[in-house]
Design an enzyme around this catalytic site. Structure first.
Site: not given
Ligand SMILES: [Zn+2]
Ligand SMILES: [Zn+2]
Length: 429
Positions: A62, A64, A66, A153, A180, A306, A310
């Site tokens: 899991h 991210h 981007r 998700d 999710h 997860d 950012h």
């Protein structure tokens, strides 16, 4: 000449083969072998692991990364370097990119970037077109183009009817569905756990019931259809209990927990620091204890970070407006060691199991063991070394970590993928 590798004198822990003893790990041309003859040992690349733990490379199903579309936060290369720095050698990236990964063309872009990554990166693809929760994505095409699972998700399919068709369709292609779990009607504008603390801070609450309702829905749909549904980032004590009961009934449900839900509670939000804002939110001490118990007794199958980068200007907003999510890959191992070994008294092999074989098994990935024939993907770490994590010096493009500036115990020394060192002494090789 073949490439020989000799990782020497470490405490080798491989839960898949029940190995836990001081010894050596050997590889030839990127695959683990039982032994090397004396002549081959002389030609081998040697990694001295004296006083260190030698484990299978960690597996995170899991993350991210981007890419495509939000590569100012992270891309597959930088995300894979963060993975390598954290001891991870296999990661599974989520499809909530821009555009979302819901077609063959976008998957091919991701696969091309993954081929140049520092670790093994497997893509997932969307359950529904554009993650809009209205129309099923072409699951068969997505599988044929490398998707190892399907998920929306970040967004949860709200229609039970559509979810039922989605999991039945995915099952036809033998693809697990990662969900999710969030009932949106209960979480409108919510930014943290609903309870005394949200009342005190004046922030809109996200009740754990919104997770529990969808966990129960998914258990029922899995039971009814026989589809494998994997429940992402479980945060609520009641959800853990529902999963425990479902597993007793033999339902094809698996579930993961994040390091941050293991280690932190909603009390951390008193500072209004957006590095504690994530979805699902940090919850109560009772929820945290239930998640630890779930990982101990096998109700929860694995750790998933997860990892959600950012940029600083996005996170540096008022609490209500900052995006959800935090970095996870570079700190997951020490955080899990602290809580599961240090606090909950789990044995080290159990924690490694949660971060390797059990994660790989959920998606049937060829990873998570040092058995002969396996890929020589290895994590060499010191479980007791203390260090200060500096997110500004991390491998991720982003900095949004609640662990920045904290003392951590347990440090990755060397990460190998296919028998090659990809991270050593704090640097990407
Ligand atoms: Zn999520
Ligand atoms: Zn996620």
């Amino acid at each position: 000449m073949p490439a020989f590798l000799w990782i020497k004198n470490g405490r080798v822990i491989d839960p898949a083969t029940k190995r836990d003893a001081v010894g050596d790990v050997f590889a030839v041309d990127g695959k683990i072998v039982d032994r090397l003859g004396p002549a081959d040992r002389k030609r081998a690349k040697v990694v001295d692991a004296k006083g260190l733990v030698v484990a299978p490379g960690l597996v995170d199903i899991h993350v991210h990364f981007r890419e495509p579309g939000q590569t100012h936060k992270e891309n597959i290369l930088t995300g894979s370097r963060a993975a390598a720095a954290g001891g991870f050698t296999t990661v599974v990236c989520m499809p909530n990119t821009s555009p979302p990964i819901d077609n063959a063309g976008t998957l091919q872009l991701v696969n091309a970037a993954a081929a140049k990554a520092a670790v093994r990166v497997y893509p997932t693809a969307c359950l529904t077109v554009g993650m809009k929760g209205q129309q099923l994505a072409p699951h068969g095409t997505l599988k044929n183009n490398g998707a190892v699972a399907l998920t929306d998700d970040g967004l949860c399919i709200q229609s039970n009817e559509l979810m039922r068709r989605a999991v039945e369709y995915a099952k036809m292609f033998d693809l697990p569905v990662l969900d999710h779990c969030q009932d949106d009607s209960l979480t409108d504008k919510a930014v943290m756990n609903e309870g005394n603390v949200s009342t005190r801070l004046g922030l809109k609450g996200w009740p754990h019931a919104a997770e529990d309702i969808i966990v129960a829905r998914n258990i029922i749909l899995s039971h009814y259809t026989g589809a494998h549904i994997h429940l992402q980032h479980i945060s609520s004590a009641l959800s853990v209990e529902l999963i425990r009961r479902a597993k007793k009934d033999g339902t094809r449900i698996t579930a993961e927990a994040t390091p941050h839900h293991l280690a932190l509670t909603e009390e951390a939000l008193a500072s209004y620091d957006t590095n504690f804002k994530m979805n699902p939110p940090l919850r109560t001490e009772a929820d945290r204890q239930a998640i630890i118990a779930g990982l101990k007794d096998g109700t929860l199958d694995c750790i998933g970070t997860d990892h959600a980068p950012h940029s600083p200007d996005e996170k540096d907003r008022e609490f209500d407006y900052a995006p959800n999510g935090i970095l996870g890959l570079e700190t997951a191992l020490p955080v899990c060691l602290k809580i599961l070994v240090g606090e909950a008294r789990c044995k080290l092999p159990h924690v490694i199991d949660l971060m390797t074989r059990r994660a790989a098994d959920i998606l049937r990935l060829p990873a998570g063991t040092l058995a002969p024939g396996a890929n020589a993907d290895v994590c060499v770490f010191d479980p007791t070394e203390q260090w200060t994590y500096d997110a500004t010096k991390g491998q991720s493009k982003s900095r949004n970590s609640p662990w920045h500036g904290q003392r951590l115990t347990g440090r990755v020394h060397t990460t190998l993928v296919g028998g090659k060192v990809v991270f050593a002494n704090g640097k990407i090789v």
